[in-house]
Design a protein around this motif. Structure first.
Motif, PDB file in Angstrom:
ATOM      1  N   CYS A  93      -0.231   4.420   0.786  1.00 49.15           N
ATOM      2  CA  CYS A  93      -0.826   5.543   1.501  1.00 49.15           C
ATOM      3  C   CYS A  93       0.200   6.138   2.471  1.00 49.15           C
ATOM      4  O   CYS A  93       1.237   5.532   2.767  1.00 49.15           O
TER       5      CYS A  93
ATOM      6  N   CYS B 296       1.187   3.989   5.568  1.00 46.59           N
ATOM      7  CA  CYS B 296       2.076   2.862   5.285  1.00 46.59           C
ATOM      8  C   CYS B 296       3.475   3.354   4.913  1.00 46.59           C
ATOM      9  O   CYS B 296       4.470   2.740   5.306  1.00 46.59           O
TER      10      CYS B 296
ATOM     11  N   HIS C 200      -4.124  -0.840   8.764  1.00 43.73           N
ATOM     12  CA  HIS C 200      -5.463  -0.361   8.450  1.00 43.73           C
ATOM     13  C   HIS C 200      -6.145  -1.332   7.504  1.00 43.73           C
ATOM     14  O   HIS C 200      -5.527  -2.268   7.029  1.00 43.73           O
TER      15      HIS C 200
ATOM     16  N   CYS D 167       0.843  -1.187   0.000  1.00 41.60           N
ATOM     17  CA  CYS D 167       0.000   0.000   0.000  1.00 41.60           C
ATOM     18  C   CYS D 167       0.889   1.252   0.000  1.00 41.60           C
ATOM     19  O   CYS D 167       1.909   1.296   0.674  1.00 41.60           O
TER      20      CYS D 167
HETATM   21 ZN   LIG Z   1      -1.756   2.001   3.550  1.00 40.23          ZN
END
Ligand SMILES: [Zn+2]
Length: 88
Positions: free
Chosen positions: A29, A32, A88, A27
């Motif tokens: 984001c 992360c 998450h 991921c």
């Molecule tokens: Zn993430």
């Protein structure tokens, strides 16, 4: 003159993470990315330097050459940890 301490490794890891992000199979984001950076920094030695204007850059370049491979390896390992255990 303003004198400050800075961990050059932080700059190197964040720059490298940014450059490698597109090849990391996890991921992307912000949460992360920060987890990956934190894992990576914990697995590498801190490299504190006293910064004067302009001096940081040359120190960072020297350390970058020295630790390039270690940083890459640590980032790949950290990305796998975050991928296997996303928060998450
Ligand atoms: Zn993430």
């Amino acid at each position: 003159m303003e004198i400050a301490f800075q961990n050059v490794m932080e700059t190197l890891v964040f720059n490298k993470l940014h450059n490698m992000l597109h090849i990391l199979d996890c991921c992307h984001c912000e949460k992360c990315q920060k987890d990956i950076a934190a894992y990576t920094l914990n697995s590498l030695p801190s490299k504190y330097v006293v910064t004067h204007q302009g001096e940081l850059y040359s120190r960072a370049e020297a350390l970058k050459l020295q630790y390039e491979t270690d940083i890459t390896t640590a980032l790949l390992r950290s990305a796998k940890i975050v991928k296997d255990h996303p928060r998450h």
